[in-house]
Design a protein around this motif. Structure first.
Motif, PDB file in Angstrom:
ATOM      1  N   UNK A 168     101.252 106.427  49.621  1.00  0.00           N
ATOM      2  CA  UNK A 168     101.010 107.752  49.048  1.00  0.00           C
ATOM      3  C   UNK A 168     102.123 108.703  49.481  1.00  0.00           C
ATOM      4  N   UNK A 169     102.815 109.287  48.499  1.00  0.00           N
ATOM      5  CA  UNK A 169     103.950 110.153  48.788  1.00  0.00           C
ATOM      6  C   UNK A 169     103.655 111.637  48.536  1.00  0.00           C
ATOM      7  N   UNK A 170     102.846 111.919  47.508  1.00  0.00           N
ATOM      8  CA  UNK A 170     102.604 113.303  47.112  1.00  0.00           C
ATOM      9  C   UNK A 170     101.118 113.546  46.886  1.00  0.00           C
ATOM     10  N   UNK A 171     100.612 114.657  47.434  1.00  0.00           N
ATOM     11  CA  UNK A 171      99.226 115.077  47.210  1.00  0.00           C
ATOM     12  C   UNK A 171      99.233 116.543  46.778  1.00  0.00           C
ATOM     13  N   UNK A 172      98.512 116.817  45.702  1.00  0.00           N
ATOM     14  CA  UNK A 172      98.360 118.195  45.232  1.00  0.00           C
ATOM     15  C   UNK A 172      96.918 118.616  45.505  1.00  0.00           C
ATOM     16  N   UNK A 173      96.744 119.662  46.323  1.00  0.00           N
ATOM     17  CA  UNK A 173      95.424 120.112  46.754  1.00  0.00           C
ATOM     18  C   UNK A 173      95.160 121.504  46.167  1.00  0.00           C
ATOM     19  N   UNK A 174      94.118 121.668  45.358  1.00  0.00           N
ATOM     20  CA  UNK A 174      93.861 122.967  44.734  1.00  0.00           C
ATOM     21  C   UNK A 174      93.324 123.986  45.729  1.00  0.00           C
ATOM     22  N   UNK A 175      93.357 125.252  45.350  1.00  0.00           N
ATOM     23  CA  UNK A 175      92.944 126.334  46.252  1.00  0.00           C
ATOM     24  C   UNK A 175      91.461 126.290  46.591  1.00  0.00           C
ATOM     25  N   UNK A 176      90.640 125.628  45.778  1.00  0.00           N
ATOM     26  CA  UNK A 176      89.204 125.544  46.067  1.00  0.00           C
ATOM     27  C   UNK A 176      88.898 124.699  47.300  1.00  0.00           C
ATOM     28  N   UNK A 177      89.805 123.809  47.676  1.00  0.00           N
ATOM     29  CA  UNK A 177      89.593 122.987  48.870  1.00  0.00           C
ATOM     30  C   UNK A 177      89.747 123.872  50.104  1.00  0.00           C
ATOM     31  N   UNK A 178      88.696 123.895  50.921  1.00  0.00           N
ATOM     32  CA  UNK A 178      88.712 124.712  52.139  1.00  0.00           C
ATOM     33  C   UNK A 178      88.618 123.868  53.408  1.00  0.00           C
ATOM     34  N   UNK A 179      88.390 122.560  53.259  1.00  0.00           N
ATOM     35  CA  UNK A 179      88.276 121.714  54.449  1.00  0.00           C
ATOM     36  C   UNK A 179      88.752 120.298  54.160  1.00  0.00           C
ATOM     37  N   UNK A 180      89.520 119.761  55.099  1.00  0.00           N
ATOM     38  CA  UNK A 180      89.945 118.361  55.073  1.00  0.00           C
ATOM     39  C   UNK A 180      89.316 117.687  56.287  1.00  0.00           C
ATOM     40  N   UNK A 202      93.034 129.758  55.097  1.00  0.00           N
ATOM     41  CA  UNK A 202      91.638 129.500  54.744  1.00  0.00           C
ATOM     42  C   UNK A 202      91.290 128.012  54.746  1.00  0.00           C
ATOM     43  N   UNK A 203      92.250 127.181  55.162  1.00  0.00           N
ATOM     44  CA  UNK A 203      92.053 125.733  55.115  1.00  0.00           C
ATOM     45  C   UNK A 203      91.800 125.180  56.515  1.00  0.00           C
ATOM     46  N   UNK A 204      90.653 124.507  56.671  1.00  0.00           N
ATOM     47  CA  UNK A 204      90.306 123.854  57.934  1.00  0.00           C
ATOM     48  C   UNK A 204      90.742 122.391  57.853  1.00  0.00           C
ATOM     49  N   UNK A 205      91.576 121.977  58.794  1.00  0.00           N
ATOM     50  CA  UNK A 205      92.078 120.597  58.819  1.00  0.00           C
ATOM     51  C   UNK A 205      91.598 119.930  60.102  1.00  0.00           C
ATOM     52  N   UNK A 206      90.706 118.948  59.974  1.00  0.00           N
ATOM     53  CA  UNK A 206      90.174 118.260  61.146  1.00  0.00           C
ATOM     54  C   UNK A 206      91.162 117.216  61.679  1.00  0.00           C
ATOM     55  N   UNK A 207      90.826 116.640  62.839  1.00  0.00           N
ATOM     56  CA  UNK A 207      91.696 115.666  63.504  1.00  0.00           C
ATOM     57  C   UNK A 207      91.938 114.435  62.633  1.00  0.00           C
ATOM     58  N   UNK A 208      93.046 113.771  62.921  1.00  0.00           N
ATOM     59  CA  UNK A 208      93.396 112.569  62.172  1.00  0.00           C
ATOM     60  C   UNK A 208      94.210 112.854  60.932  1.00  0.00           C
ATOM     61  N   UNK A 209      94.601 114.124  60.743  1.00  0.00           N
ATOM     62  CA  UNK A 209      95.368 114.535  59.568  1.00  0.00           C
ATOM     63  C   UNK A 209      96.658 115.242  59.984  1.00  0.00           C
ATOM     64  N   UNK A 210      97.262 114.716  61.050  1.00  0.00           N
ATOM     65  CA  UNK A 210      98.444 115.367  61.603  1.00  0.00           C
ATOM     66  C   UNK A 210      99.575 115.476  60.593  1.00  0.00           C
ATOM     67  N   UNK A 211      99.708 114.480  59.725  1.00  0.00           N
ATOM     68  CA  UNK A 211     100.783 114.517  58.731  1.00  0.00           C
ATOM     69  C   UNK A 211     100.585 115.671  57.755  1.00  0.00           C
ATOM     70  N   UNK A 212      99.324 115.990  57.437  1.00  0.00           N
ATOM     71  CA  UNK A 212      99.035 117.113  56.550  1.00  0.00           C
ATOM     72  C   UNK A 212      99.427 118.424  57.237  1.00  0.00           C
TER      73      UNK A 212
END
Length: 218
Positions: A168-180, A202-212
């Motif tokens: 996976x090279x590219x991810x497009x995340x819309x503004x409605x997403x508030x948590x990963x 406004x985006x909460x990113x939990x552990x295990x998503x360091x690349x994001x």
């Protein structure tokens, strides 16, 4: 109905088709079948409709599983891609033809848990913009997936959703997403572009998503 037709290469339906049901093994062992385009009128799919269709390259289909599902009942959900090919267990990913590279599921509102689990040949997965929910591990180890656009109505990217999508090279995340959630993009080692269309504050990113975190904050 078409079981074992050795020279059948493409399945399409007339515009405005009213077909409601395609029954068990209808296109089973159509060894040359490469392309499938099923109409929106479809309400039910039988068991293993495309059993041992080992040459399928692309599918356009209104829903997965045995019927169109509109409730988030993960325990009883049938929307597993492997069910189209004869498996009743999501762990049996070897039922999915290795030739299958592209699928569009165009008339659904949600994706349950493990729907595309280890669908390792898929390079392109397109979902309806009506989708509001993705399930845990729904794209786990889709190791050929290159680019993915999260549908605009989704609010949460759930736990391990794209874990081990190593190409996976590219991810497009819309503004409605508030948590990963936890490990949603764990081991996505090829990821080089993350486009977030909202406010990063406004985006909460939990552990295990360091690349994001790294790509969004650089």
């Amino acid at each position: 109905a078409f079981y074992g037709c050795p020279n059948l290469r493409k399945v399409t339906f007339e515009e405005g088709s009213n077909i409601k049901l395609i029954d068990d093994y209808a296109f089973g062992e159509c060894k040359s079948l490469e392309s499938i385009d099923l109409p929106v009128s479809l309400q039910e799919l039988g068991i293993a409709v495309f059993y041992k269709c080992d040459s399928i390259k692309s599918m356009k289909i209104p829903f997965l599983g045995f019927e169109r599902e509109t409730e988030a009942n993960d325990y009883l959900a049938t929307d597993l891609i492997v069910k189209l090919f004869g498996s009743g267990d999501y762990l049996c990913s070897y039922y999915i033809p290795l030739t299958l590279e592209e699928i569009e599921v165009y008339d659904i509102t949600l994706i349950h848990n493990v729907t595309f689990y280890k669908a390792s040949s898929l390079k392109n997965i397109t979902l309806s913009e009506k989708v509001t929910q993705l399930g845990t591990r729904s794209f786990y180890e889709c190791s050929s997936l290159i680019e993915f656009k999260i549908p605009n109505l989704v609010n949460v990217i759930p736990e391990s959703c794209f874990q081990n999508c190593t190409n996976l090279k590219t991810v497009i995340i819309p503004e409605n997403v508030t948590e990963i959630k936890l490990n949603a993009f764990k081991n996505c080692v090829s990821l080089v572009e993350v486009i977030y269309e909202g406010d990063i504050n406004n985006l909460v990113i939990q552990d295990g998503n360091e690349i994001i975190k790294e790509l969004l904050l650089k």
